[in-house]
Scaffold this active site. Structure first.
Site, PDB file in Angstrom:
ATOM      1  N   ASN A  11       0.943  -1.267  -0.040  1.00 29.68           N
ATOM      2  CA  ASN A  11       0.076   0.366   0.031  1.00 29.68           C
ATOM      3  C   ASN A  11       1.046   1.320  -0.084  1.00 29.68           C
ATOM      4  O   ASN A  11       1.554   1.539   0.867  1.00 29.68           O
ATOM      5  CB  ASN A  11      -0.916  -0.019   1.403  1.00 29.68           C
ATOM      6  CG  ASN A  11      -1.748   1.500   1.404  1.00 29.68           C
ATOM      7  OD1 ASN A  11      -1.764   2.142   0.484  1.00 29.68           O
ATOM      8  ND2 ASN A  11      -2.457   1.511   2.767  1.00 29.68           N
ATOM      9  N   TRP A  12       1.148   1.911  -1.141  1.00 30.12           N
ATOM     10  CA  TRP A  12       2.004   3.038  -1.458  1.00 30.12           C
ATOM     11  C   TRP A  12       1.478   4.017  -0.831  1.00 30.12           C
ATOM     12  O   TRP A  12       2.206   5.017  -0.729  1.00 30.12           O
ATOM     13  CB  TRP A  12       2.098   3.146  -2.919  1.00 30.12           C
ATOM     14  CG  TRP A  12       2.943   2.010  -3.538  1.00 30.12           C
ATOM     15  CD1 TRP A  12       3.366   0.988  -3.104  1.00 30.12           C
ATOM     16  CD2 TRP A  12       3.402   2.191  -4.866  1.00 30.12           C
ATOM     17  NE1 TRP A  12       3.996   0.377  -4.020  1.00 30.12           N
ATOM     18  CE2 TRP A  12       4.061   0.917  -5.057  1.00 30.12           C
ATOM     19  CE3 TRP A  12       3.435   3.067  -6.079  1.00 30.12           C
ATOM     20  CZ2 TRP A  12       4.840   0.653  -6.096  1.00 30.12           C
ATOM     21  CZ3 TRP A  12       4.052   3.036  -7.077  1.00 30.12           C
ATOM     22  CH2 TRP A  12       4.556   1.598  -7.332  1.00 30.12           C
ATOM     23  N   LYS A  13      -0.056   4.184  -0.115  1.00 30.19           N
ATOM     24  CA  LYS A  13      -0.280   5.547   0.491  1.00 30.19           C
ATOM     25  C   LYS A  13      -0.107   6.577  -0.576  1.00 30.19           C
ATOM     26  O   LYS A  13      -0.303   6.425  -1.903  1.00 30.19           O
ATOM     27  CB  LYS A  13       0.078   5.554   1.654  1.00 30.19           C
ATOM     28  CG  LYS A  13      -0.024   4.429   2.649  1.00 30.19           C
ATOM     29  CD  LYS A  13       0.116   4.721   4.157  1.00 30.19           C
ATOM     30  CE  LYS A  13      -0.021   3.201   4.598  1.00 30.19           C
ATOM     31  NZ  LYS A  13      -0.167   3.273   6.139  1.00 30.19           N
ATOM     32  N   HIS A  96      -9.457   1.459   4.833  1.00 26.47           N
ATOM     33  CA  HIS A  96      -8.059   1.361   5.381  1.00 26.47           C
ATOM     34  C   HIS A  96      -8.470   2.678   6.598  1.00 26.47           C
ATOM     35  O   HIS A  96      -9.126   3.447   6.741  1.00 26.47           O
ATOM     36  CB  HIS A  96      -7.011   2.200   4.781  1.00 26.47           C
ATOM     37  CG  HIS A  96      -5.601   1.928   5.189  1.00 26.47           C
ATOM     38  ND1 HIS A  96      -5.012   2.840   6.080  1.00 26.47           N
ATOM     39  CD2 HIS A  96      -4.797   1.096   5.222  1.00 26.47           C
ATOM     40  CE1 HIS A  96      -3.888   2.509   6.322  1.00 26.47           C
ATOM     41  NE2 HIS A  96      -3.886   1.485   5.810  1.00 26.47           N
ATOM     42  N   GLU A  98      -6.670   4.839   7.827  1.00 27.59           N
ATOM     43  CA  GLU A  98      -6.611   6.158   7.418  1.00 27.59           C
ATOM     44  C   GLU A  98      -7.695   6.891   6.796  1.00 27.59           C
ATOM     45  O   GLU A  98      -7.875   8.035   7.133  1.00 27.59           O
ATOM     46  CB  GLU A  98      -5.210   6.173   6.685  1.00 27.59           C
ATOM     47  CG  GLU A  98      -3.885   6.145   7.249  1.00 27.59           C
ATOM     48  CD  GLU A  98      -2.740   5.485   6.759  1.00 27.59           C
ATOM     49  OE1 GLU A  98      -2.868   5.695   5.516  1.00 27.59           O
ATOM     50  OE2 GLU A  98      -1.963   5.095   7.285  1.00 27.59           O
ATOM     51  N   GLU A 168      -5.320  -4.884  10.332  1.00 30.38           N
ATOM     52  CA  GLU A 168      -4.173  -3.904  10.668  1.00 30.38           C
ATOM     53  C   GLU A 168      -4.585  -3.050  12.013  1.00 30.38           C
ATOM     54  O   GLU A 168      -5.252  -2.146  12.121  1.00 30.38           O
ATOM     55  CB  GLU A 168      -4.088  -2.907   9.668  1.00 30.38           C
ATOM     56  CG  GLU A 168      -3.726  -3.284   8.144  1.00 30.38           C
ATOM     57  CD  GLU A 168      -3.144  -2.207   7.353  1.00 30.38           C
ATOM     58  OE1 GLU A 168      -2.200  -2.655   6.658  1.00 30.38           O
ATOM     59  OE2 GLU A 168      -3.793  -1.015   7.323  1.00 30.38           O
ATOM     60  N   GLY A 174       2.775   2.330  10.875  1.00 27.67           N
ATOM     61  CA  GLY A 174       3.803   3.514  10.584  1.00 27.67           C
ATOM     62  C   GLY A 174       4.476   3.530  11.742  1.00 27.67           C
ATOM     63  O   GLY A 174       5.069   4.783  11.976  1.00 27.67           O
ATOM     64  N   SER A 214       3.843  -2.200  10.117  1.00 22.30           N
ATOM     65  CA  SER A 214       5.190  -2.498  10.220  1.00 22.30           C
ATOM     66  C   SER A 214       5.736  -3.584   9.989  1.00 22.30           C
ATOM     67  O   SER A 214       6.629  -4.193  10.497  1.00 22.30           O
ATOM     68  CB  SER A 214       5.546  -2.091  11.893  1.00 22.30           C
ATOM     69  OG  SER A 214       5.020  -0.697  12.103  1.00 22.30           O
ATOM     70  N   GLY A 235       3.008  -1.212   4.418  1.00 22.41           N
ATOM     71  CA  GLY A 235       2.981   0.330   3.824  1.00 22.41           C
ATOM     72  C   GLY A 235       4.361   0.715   3.584  1.00 22.41           C
ATOM     73  O   GLY A 235       4.830   0.502   2.464  1.00 22.41           O
ATOM     74  N   GLY A 236       5.158   1.286   4.647  1.00 25.63           N
ATOM     75  CA  GLY A 236       6.592   1.740   4.228  1.00 25.63           C
ATOM     76  C   GLY A 236       7.340   0.812   3.552  1.00 25.63           C
ATOM     77  O   GLY A 236       7.952   1.225   2.800  1.00 25.63           O
TER      78      GLY A 236
HETATM   79  P1  13P Z   1       3.192   0.426   7.593  1.00 28.16           P
HETATM   80  O1  13P Z   1       3.605  -0.910   6.838  1.00 28.16           O
HETATM   81  O2  13P Z   1       3.909   1.584   7.091  1.00 28.16           O
HETATM   82  O3  13P Z   1       3.084   0.528   9.167  1.00 28.16           O
HETATM   83  O4  13P Z   1       1.854   0.595   7.085  1.00 28.16           O
HETATM   84  C1  13P Z   1       0.752  -0.425   7.148  1.00 28.16           C
HETATM   85  C2  13P Z   1      -0.440  -0.059   6.501  1.00 28.16           C
HETATM   86  O5  13P Z   1      -1.246   0.775   6.690  1.00 28.16           O
HETATM   87  C3  13P Z   1      -0.741  -0.591   5.187  1.00 28.16           C
HETATM   88  O6  13P Z   1      -1.821  -0.514   4.655  1.00 28.16           O
END
Ligand code: 13P
Length: 250
Positions: A11-13, A96, A98, A168, A174, A214, A235-236
């Site tokens: 998930n590149w956000k 998600h 967010e 999640e 994050g 993470s 994510g990251g």
């Molecule tokens: P991180 O891997 O950066 O913690 O993010 C997880 C995430 O929200 C994937 O959708």
């Protein structure tokens, strides 16, 4: 037990331009050639076209990070199912944390979006997860069961079979603070049991459940090795080529 194909989605956000997306996916292609995992990149809307083009000739599937549930009309700034399907999108991330937190997505909206994703022949990756306050108050199981049930309202068994659910925990996103493999498995098991209650064992045994929060190359193998965890939503670490490739081959 049914064999479930592992699925790792990045998930590149809100990261990477179309040009950067294209370069990343072209570079990723040879790196995942021998992976048996289903590899998905959820890129920003504006990068979908170049990402799909760059992914041709590989098994990388391109996902969207969100979608509106209406087909078309006066919804300034929104993107619909037919638009995404037309570009070659295979999966859509729905709900998600967010989006729930910053953009006011309720369980009802999440459910409408899930239905819309199926309507346009794509597959949803539905996100659920508890806050730290909920975990500390001992409300994790109750909250997760509620979110799963709310997201699945009105779905047929055939639709649920194609579902991916991402667990999640919000406190792990994050933050560098990963759930332990046991904590993640405990909740992923609750998710599978909730699907079992609603749709029976046969369906619940084919639904794929990801862990997200993470995930890194160094912890992915342990997490993905748990019975009810079928991959990750990353994510990251999905923004880094070597790291993401390593996670897909765990
Ligand atoms: P991180 O891997 O950066 O913690 O993010 C997880 C995430 O929200 C994937 O959708």
């Amino acid at each position: 037990m049914d064999k479930r194909k592992r699925i790792v989605a990045g998930n590149w956000k809100m990261n990477k331009t179309p040009a950067e997306a294209s370069a990343f996916i072209k570079a990723l292609k040879p790196m995942i050639k021998f992976s048996r995992t289903e590899v998905v990149c959820a890129v920003p809307f504006v990068a979908i076209q170049t990402a799909v083009t760059a992914s041709r000739g590989s098994r990388i599937k391109i996902a969207a990070q969100n979608m509106y549930f209406e087909e078309k009309g006066a919804y300034t700034g929104e993107v619909s199912g037919p638009m995404l399907r037309d570009l070659g999108v295979k999966y859509v991330i729905v709900g998600h944390s967010e989006r729930r937190e910053y953009f006011g997505e309720t369980d009802e909206i999440v459910n409408k979006k899930v239905h819309a994703v199926y309507k346009y022949d794509m597959r949803p990756i539905v996100c659920v997860g508890e806050t730290l306050a909920q975990r500390d108050a001992g409300l994790t199981a109750e909250h997760i069961r509620y979110q799963v049930k709310a997201a699945l309202v009105g779905l047929t068994a055939e639709q649920v079979k194609k579902l991916v659910i991402a667990y999640e925990p919000i406190w792990a996103i994050g933050t560098g603070r990963t759930a332990t493999a046991e904590q993640a498995e405990e909740v992923c098991r609750i998710i599978r049991m909730t699907v079992k209650e609603l749709y029976g064992k046969r369906i619940s045994s084919v639904v794929r459940i990801q862990y997200g929060g993470s995930v890194k190359a160094e912890n992915a193998a342990e997490l993905f090795g748990m019975d009810d965890i079928d991959g990750g939503l990353v994510g990251g670490a999905s923004l880094k080529l070597d790291e993401f490739a390593a996670i897909t081959s765990c």
